[in-house]
Design an enzyme around this catalytic site. Structure first.
Site, PDB file in Angstrom:
ATOM      1  N   GLY A 188       4.881  31.920  34.589  1.00 24.45           N
ATOM      2  CA  GLY A 188       3.935  30.759  35.376  1.00 24.45           C
ATOM      3  C   GLY A 188       2.539  31.314  35.604  1.00 24.45           C
ATOM      4  N   ARG A 193      12.070  40.066  38.944  1.00 18.56           N
ATOM      5  CA  ARG A 193      12.670  40.240  37.673  1.00 18.56           C
ATOM      6  C   ARG A 193      11.906  41.402  37.013  1.00 18.56           C
ATOM      7  NH1 ARG A 193      12.873  34.285  35.487  1.00 18.56           N
ATOM      8  NH2 ARG A 193      11.146  34.245  36.969  1.00 18.56           N
ATOM      9  N   TYR A 216       9.656  21.250  50.969  1.00 13.04           N
ATOM     10  CA  TYR A 216       8.902  21.932  49.729  1.00 13.04           C
ATOM     11  C   TYR A 216       7.182  21.561  50.275  1.00 13.04           C
ATOM     12  CZ  TYR A 216       5.943  23.329  45.749  1.00 13.04           C
ATOM     13  OH  TYR A 216       4.966  23.897  45.088  1.00 13.04           O
ATOM     14  N   GLY A 229       4.139  24.143  31.749  1.00  6.93           N
ATOM     15  CA  GLY A 229       3.956  25.634  31.248  1.00  6.93           C
ATOM     16  C   GLY A 229       4.550  26.801  31.921  1.00  6.93           C
ATOM     17  N   PHE A 255       8.675  26.117  37.179  1.00  9.08           N
ATOM     18  CA  PHE A 255       8.710  25.516  38.374  1.00  9.08           C
ATOM     19  C   PHE A 255       9.871  24.349  38.355  1.00  9.08           C
ATOM     20  CE2 PHE A 255       7.344  22.092  41.263  1.00  9.08           C
ATOM     21  CZ  PHE A 255       7.450  22.532  42.321  1.00  9.08           C
TER      22      PHE A 255
HETATM   23  P1  NDP Z   1       7.430  29.518  38.618  1.00  5.12           P
HETATM   24  O1  NDP Z   1       8.586  29.116  38.509  1.00  5.12           O
HETATM   25  O2  NDP Z   1       7.097  29.792  36.885  1.00  5.12           O
HETATM   26  O3  NDP Z   1       6.894  31.073  39.026  1.00  5.12           O
HETATM   27  C1  NDP Z   1       7.302  31.401  40.317  1.00  5.12           C
HETATM   28  C2  NDP Z   1       7.196  32.786  40.353  1.00  5.12           C
HETATM   29  O4  NDP Z   1       7.551  33.080  41.658  1.00  5.12           O
HETATM   30  C3  NDP Z   1       8.199  33.562  39.454  1.00  5.12           C
HETATM   31  O5  NDP Z   1       7.373  34.761  39.241  1.00  5.12           O
HETATM   32  C4  NDP Z   1       9.067  34.087  40.570  1.00  5.12           C
HETATM   33  O6  NDP Z   1       9.592  35.463  40.184  1.00  5.12           O
HETATM   34  C5  NDP Z   1       8.280  34.096  41.962  1.00  5.12           C
HETATM   35  N1  NDP Z   1       9.413  33.967  43.184  1.00  5.12           N
HETATM   36  C6  NDP Z   1      10.009  33.109  43.276  1.00  5.12           C
HETATM   37  N2  NDP Z   1      10.792  33.601  44.412  1.00  5.12           N
HETATM   38  C7  NDP Z   1      10.575  34.785  44.674  1.00  5.12           C
HETATM   39  C8  NDP Z   1      10.971  35.658  45.636  1.00  5.12           C
HETATM   40  N3  NDP Z   1      12.002  35.667  46.628  1.00  5.12           N
HETATM   41  N4  NDP Z   1      10.478  37.138  45.546  1.00  5.12           N
HETATM   42  C9  NDP Z   1       9.392  37.340  44.671  1.00  5.12           C
HETATM   43  N5  NDP Z   1       9.007  36.552  43.483  1.00  5.12           N
HETATM   44  C10 NDP Z   1       9.661  35.084  43.730  1.00  5.12           C
HETATM   45  O7  NDP Z   1       6.324  28.546  39.115  1.00  5.12           O
HETATM   46  P2  NDP Z   1       4.695  28.417  39.068  1.00  5.12           P
HETATM   47  O8  NDP Z   1       4.175  29.469  38.351  1.00  5.12           O
HETATM   48  O9  NDP Z   1       4.698  27.088  38.630  1.00  5.12           O
HETATM   49  O10 NDP Z   1       4.202  28.276  40.516  1.00  5.12           O
HETATM   50  C11 NDP Z   1       3.895  29.282  41.240  1.00  5.12           C
HETATM   51  C12 NDP Z   1       3.286  28.913  42.694  1.00  5.12           C
HETATM   52  O11 NDP Z   1       2.476  27.766  42.462  1.00  5.12           O
HETATM   53  C13 NDP Z   1       4.423  28.319  43.622  1.00  5.12           C
HETATM   54  O12 NDP Z   1       4.015  28.965  44.854  1.00  5.12           O
HETATM   55  C14 NDP Z   1       4.562  27.123  43.412  1.00  5.12           C
HETATM   56  O13 NDP Z   1       4.917  26.411  44.373  1.00  5.12           O
HETATM   57  C15 NDP Z   1       3.043  26.709  43.231  1.00  5.12           C
HETATM   58  N6  NDP Z   1       2.556  25.390  42.444  1.00  5.12           N
HETATM   59  C16 NDP Z   1       3.203  24.994  41.309  1.00  5.12           C
HETATM   60  C17 NDP Z   1       2.783  23.846  40.820  1.00  5.12           C
HETATM   61  C18 NDP Z   1       3.457  23.364  39.533  1.00  5.12           C
HETATM   62  O14 NDP Z   1       3.605  22.121  39.165  1.00  5.12           O
HETATM   63  N7  NDP Z   1       4.212  24.180  38.782  1.00  5.12           N
HETATM   64  C19 NDP Z   1       1.802  23.073  41.362  1.00  5.12           C
HETATM   65  C20 NDP Z   1       1.206  23.603  42.797  1.00  5.12           C
HETATM   66  C21 NDP Z   1       1.727  24.549  43.108  1.00  5.12           C
HETATM   67  P3  NDP Z   1      11.231  36.118  40.322  1.00  5.12           P
HETATM   68  O15 NDP Z   1      11.951  35.023  39.868  1.00  5.12           O
HETATM   69  O16 NDP Z   1      10.871  36.954  39.012  1.00  5.12           O
HETATM   70  O17 NDP Z   1      11.103  36.737  41.591  1.00  5.12           O
HETATM   71  C1  8X3 Z   2       4.100  21.436  42.626  1.00  9.11           C
HETATM   72  C2  8X3 Z   2       3.345  20.093  42.408  1.00  9.11           C
HETATM   73  O1  8X3 Z   2       3.688  17.440  42.773  1.00  9.11           O
HETATM   74  O2  8X3 Z   2       5.190  18.878  41.789  1.00  9.11           O
HETATM   75  O3  8X3 Z   2       3.644  21.965  43.996  1.00  9.11           O
HETATM   76  O4  8X3 Z   2       4.922  19.129  44.194  1.00  9.11           O
HETATM   77  S1  8X3 Z   2       4.545  18.719  42.764  1.00  9.11           S
END
Ligand code: NDP
Ligand code: 8X3
Length: 254
Positions: free
Chosen positions: A16, A38, A152, A187, A190
């Site tokens: 992500g 990972r 969350y 993409g 999440f």
């Molecule tokens: P993804 O699930 O695609 O990526 C999340 C990343 O966080 C992965 O690389 C995962 O790596 C890592 N992660 C999760 N838990 C752990 C842990 N315990 N230790 C280390 N790494 C960890 O999510 P996004 O890229 O969408 O989200 C990234 C950030 O943006 C998050 O904080 C999310 O809350 C925030 N966000 C996302 C939105 C969305 O709609 N997608 C919108 C707003 C904010 P691994 O599993 O390899 O450890």
């Molecule tokens: C991720 C955005 O709206 O799914 O933080 O909570 S939402």
């Protein structure tokens, strides 16, 4: 590139936003420490990005490992100029009273405790050098409540206020602090992580044109490259197809 801040540590770079941010910042001339649980994903990323990316396995809930930074990084990589607090997750969309306690604990451990502890580990070096930048990924979920966001959303509200308070503490230092709060973004993994089901996750984005990880990477790159006297405190961003659409009223009780 002549940017004074050279080395960036990105948490959650295996997927992500973090993956896109890491690749973008290497392209922009930074050295990037890419972290996550990972390792095979980090190694693949290193192959793609080249020698300016260091894969470094780090579980944000392993507080001993987090607190061992920056000394546990290899020689030549221990001066972290920029921290990007991106690792995080949402688990479930159930009402508060139907959720699993372990899910709440995991979200708090990752999105709040891990983020705070890595900031505590890396900020003193930035302050000592009087140069640095902490960028955190909050969320619109930390601003606008919605059903099922419960813990969350609260973790992301914490991120918002933590970053605002860091700004207050950092007044007088050449260390910047920014919270980027995106809304609906596809993409990434999440929604698969949140819903535990690929079909449900795909349906979540049905008939939408969400933000993409590259949009977040573009935003991070912009915030970083602004001249040192400019601090972006907060960015709230949504896809054009999303808006806050007012409070809900239950009309079944009259
Ligand atoms: P993804 O699930 O695609 O990526 C999340 C990343 O966080 C992965 O690389 C995962 O790596 C890592 N992660 C999760 N838990 C752990 C842990 N315990 N230790 C280390 N790494 C960890 O999510 P996004 O890229 O969408 O989200 C990234 C950030 O943006 C998050 O904080 C999310 O809350 C925030 N966000 C996302 C939105 C969305 O709609 N997608 C919108 C707003 C904010 P691994 O599993 O390899 O450890
Ligand atoms: C991720 C955005 O709206 O799914 O933080 O909570 S939402």
């Amino acid at each position: 590139m002549t940017h004074p801040l050279k080395t960036v540590l990105v948490t959650g770079a295996t997927a992500g936003f973090g993956h896109a941010i890491a690749l973008r910042l290497v392209k922009d001339g930074f050295r990037v420490i890419a972290t996550g649980r990972r390792l095979e994903r980090l190694d693949a990323l290193a192959k793609e990005a080249g020698e300016n990316l260091l894969p470094f396995q780090l579980d944000m809930t392993d507080l001993d490992a987090v607190k061992a930074l920056p000394g546990s990084l290899p020689q030549g990589w221990q001066q972290v100029d920029v921290l990007i607090n991106n690792a995080g997750l949402a688990l479930g969309l159930e009402k508060a009273w139907e959720t699993k306690p372990a899910d709440w604990e995991q979200m708090i451990a990752t999105n709040v405790t891990g983020l705070v502890e890595i900031t505590r580990a890396l900020l003193p070096g930035m302050v000592e050098r009087n140069a640095g930048h902490v960028i955190s990924l909050g969320s619109t979920a930390g601003i606008y409540p919605y059903p099922g966001a419960n813990v969350y959303g609260a973790t992301k509200a914490f991120v918002d206020q933590f970053m605002r308070n860091l700004r207050s503490d950092l007044l007088g230092k050449q260390v910047r602090a920014t919270n980027i709060a995106p809304g609906l973004c596809g993409g990434s993994e999440f929604s698969q992580v949140r819903l535990g089901d690929d079909a449900k996750a795909a349906a979540f984005y049905d008939k939408t044109k969400p933000l993409l990880p590259e949009d977040i990477a573009e935003t991070v790159a912009w915030v970083l490259k602004l001249p040192p006297h400019v601090n972006i405190n907060q960015i709230e961003m949504m896809p054009t197809c999303q808006a806050s659409a007012g409070l809900a009223v239950d009309r079944s009780m009259a």
